[in-house]
Design an enzyme around this catalytic site. Structure first.
Site, PDB file in Angstrom:
ATOM      1  N   LYS A   1     -24.925 -50.782  -0.945  1.00  0.00           N
ATOM      2  CA  LYS A   1     -26.321 -50.361  -0.900  1.00  0.00           C
ATOM      3  C   LYS A   1     -27.037 -50.895  -2.145  1.00  0.00           C
ATOM      4  CE  LYS A   1     -28.807 -46.303   0.801  1.00  0.00           C
ATOM      5  NZ  LYS A   1     -28.737 -44.852   1.076  1.00  0.00           N
TER       6      LYS A   1
ATOM      7  N   GLU B   1     -27.410 -29.903  10.148  1.00  0.00           N
ATOM      8  CA  GLU B   1     -28.346 -28.780  10.040  1.00  0.00           C
ATOM      9  C   GLU B   1     -27.906 -27.565  10.853  1.00  0.00           C
ATOM     10  OE1 GLU B   1     -30.533 -32.579   9.183  1.00  0.00           O
ATOM     11  OE2 GLU B   1     -29.183 -31.905  10.784  1.00  0.00           O
TER      12      GLU B   1
ATOM     13  N   ARG C   1     -33.729 -29.415  14.051  1.00  0.00           N
ATOM     14  CA  ARG C   1     -32.423 -29.687  14.644  1.00  0.00           C
ATOM     15  C   ARG C   1     -31.549 -28.433  14.708  1.00  0.00           C
ATOM     16  NH1 ARG C   1     -31.534 -35.584  13.669  1.00  0.00           N
ATOM     17  NH2 ARG C   1     -29.298 -35.247  13.461  1.00  0.00           N
TER      18      ARG C   1
END
Length: 635
Positions: A280, A365, A393
């Site tokens: 990344k 979640e 969610r």
């Protein structure tokens, strides 16, 4: 330069691997330069340059379906599909979206701003392809962070069972937004650390095939030997057991190796998982050194990596994080829970102060909500710190596991209201509507950062069930912060200024807007009352009845969906009390998805501005001169 010549991904197919490598360098420079001005998701896109080039080199978009999970990493895809000239407008109103957007390009076949949806989408497209008798490829690109989401596991299970031909590319950079957590992360770490194996599974199978025809018991023994060796030597055994052919790990910055691996995958009949290792922030030292900070970045200086931030008051998120530490010292039962957003939710300082009382569950979640319910049932004081858009969610768990049990969970709902550049997938405008109707729920929203602190104290002191405080993604108002915290009586509003015939009921940032409008109207001789409707549930019954009995007309203004939020609850209140002649006008987010832009632009677009409020009040003032239900006649 090669990059200005690329307007369609088909042009890549005429390039050599060396030219593709040169193009990768040009794309990185382009992204670093453009995002230094616009901001955006830099680190994730720098990490997938070669991966995206290899995909478009090997496959034919849009015939072959390329599905990007979340879309944080799709800038390179946008560049290669003819949108390079629009990058100056990235994440601006009417400009290029920061996520994949179907209306932008035929090459964007799936769009999402939330994680872990790509595998389910890929399965749906593979089923549709097979039912239509077509033969296109279906490819899902998912990060190791998104793979921790429960929906991704459900899809893996289904794909492995159905055995349809599709490819899952696991973009493994050891990060989502924050560092990954969980067993899947640990499993992938083990695979990453074993980079020297030489396809042990294939070798073992090849060896067994060379044994002359053997029957019965010996054949079964040989199969068991093969399986045992597979478990010992093949790092992707979990995916193999789920029904995938596992290829990798492969260096995600080695174009030649990736192209070769994709060709191998094409020869497999069923589902394939290609494990790609990427870095990344690749190619820009500040982003490689701190990929969390550079995941979503504001404008910066390229040479130094210095982030250009406007000087202003602390953000609500910062005030929340610091206040939570104070409350943590006050009550040792307090536990913070986050679904993979410790930094975005302002919890890093709390984690440093109370490492044992900080729980990051990963992108999960639903699990976080039920975990909080159980913590509360066992006498703890859990704070579920979550963005409004991500809390969607966990709706079933909020209903079934928290509210139905009347569990004393505290919801810290960040990014409530408009969020600006992240746009429609992240707007926090629905949580009032989908939470206030649930029995046992209490909801609050502060007028400023100081009131947020007192609401947090209110929630800690409240012991009768679930309670939520929501706050926006903006800087605070700059008010002084009280050192001593106190509880606010549940269900009480606050009249901030008196008025004559019209009262504005507002919450959160709309309070400042209402007071500004009241100041402007006062110069014209119109005295408007402003009420801080800080409790979204329960309402302040006494104040509403007082206003109605005084013949006051009301206007409810909120940065939330008009259907089902505060304004709806006020109308329901007057209907329940049969006060049908009370005038109530609503100003909220209309029945549309509001796209990316600045928060100010989003408010103006939906009529949540000082000018719009003044205009509405003047219209109400004119109407108040006539009996209810009457209008002026035209002359």
């Amino acid at each position: 330069m090669l990059l200005p010549q690329i307007n369609d991904p088909e042009q890549l197919k005429s390039l050599s691997v060396e030219e593709l490598t040169t193009l990768a360098d040009e794309i990185r420079r382009f992204l670093i330069e453009k995002l230094s001005v616009t901001g955006g998701h830099l680190a994730s896109n720098l990490g997938v340059v070669e991966l995206t080039l290899a995909l478009h080199y090997c496959y034919c978009s849009p015939r072959d379906k390329m599905i990007y999970d979340v879309g944080h990493q799709a800038y390179v895809h946008k560049i290669l599909t003819g949108r390079m000239d629009r990058f100056d407008s990235l994440r601006k109103q009417d400009g290029l979206c920061g996520f994949v957007k179907r209306s932008e390009s035929k090459h964007d076949v799936w769009e999402a701003g939330h994680s872990s949806t790509s595998l389910s989408a890929a399965m749906g497209m593979a089923v549709a392809r097979d039912l239509k008798g077509e033969d296109n490829k279906v490819i899902a690109v998912i990060g190791d962070g998104a793979l921790t989401g429960g929906m991704a596991f459900e899809a893996l299970n289904h794909i492995g069972h159905e055995k349809r031909k599709l490819m899952v590319i696991l973009n493994d950079n050891e990060m989502s937004i924050a560092p990954n957590v969980g067993a899947m992360h640990n499993y992938l770490s083990k695979i990453r650390s074993d980079r020297h194996y030489l396809r042990a599974k294939d070798e073992v199978e090849g060896l067994l095939k060379k044994i002359p025809a053997i029957g019965g018991r010996l054949a079964k023994t040989a199969e068991r030997v093969k399986d045992s060796l597979k478990y010992m030597m093949v790092p992707g055994v979990l995916f193999e057991e789920l029904g995938f052919t596992y290829l990798g790990p492969v260096d995600g910055h080695d174009l030649e190796k990736m192209i070769e691996t994709f060709h191998q995958a094409d020869n497999v009949a069923g589902p394939v998982l290609v494990h790609v290792l990427t870095t990344k922030g690749k190619g820009y030292q500040p982003a490689e050194a701190d990929s969390y900070k550079w995941h979503g970045i504001t404008p910066y200086k390229i040479e130094s990596g210095q982030v250009l931030k406007a000087v202003g008051n602390p953000m609500y998120t910062e005030v929340f994080g610091q206040t939570l530490i104070e409350l943590g010292h006050e009550d040792k039962r307090l536990v913070a829970v986050t679904p993979a957003m410790p930094g975005g939710s302002g919890l890093f300082p709390f984690a440093k102060e109370f490492p044992d009382r900080m729980i990051d569950v990963g992108i999960a979640e639903q699990h976080a909500a039920t975990l909080c319910a159980a913590l509360a049932m066992e006498g703890m004081k859990p704070v579920f710190a979550v963005y409004s858009t991500f809390m969607q969610r966990a709706y079933d768990q909020i209903v079934h596991d928290i509210c139905r049990h009347n569990a004393n969970v505290m919801f810290a709902i960040d990014r409530a209201g408009y969020v600006g550049a992240d746009g429609e997938t992240h707007q926090g405008v629905y949580d009032i509507a989908f939470m206030r109707h649930i029995p046992n729920m209490v909801m609050m929203m502060p007028k400023d950062e100081n009131e947020l602190r007192h609401m947090m104290k209110t929630a800690l002191d409240y012991n009768e069930g679930p309670i939520a405080y929501r706050y926006p993604r903006i800087n605070g108002t700059g008010v002084a912060l009280d050192k001593e915290l106190h509880s606010i009586p549940i269900g009480t509003w606050e009249r901030l200024r008196p008025g004559d015939e019209i009262a504005v009921l507002a919450c959160g940032p709309m309070i400042q807007l209402a007071e500004e409008a009241a100041d402007l109207l006062k110069r014209e001789g119109i005295q408007v009352s402003v009420v801080n409707a800080r409790f979204l549930k329960p309402l302040d019954d006494r104040m509403l009845l007082d206003l109605a009995h005084a013949g006051t007309s009301m206007i409810v203004i909120e940065e939330a969906c008009q259907a089902g939020s505060l304004g709806s609850s006020v109308l329901e209140f007057f209907a329940e009390h049969e006060l049908y002649e009370t005038r109530v006008h609503l100003m909220g987010v209309p029945d549309i998805f509001v796209e990316h832009g600045s928060i100010k632009e989003q408010r103006n677009l939906t009529g949540l501005s000082v000018e719009a409020l003044c205009s509405r009040i003047k219209s109400m003032k004119a109407l108040s001169a006539f009996p209810y239900g009457k209008t002026t006649s035209s002359s």
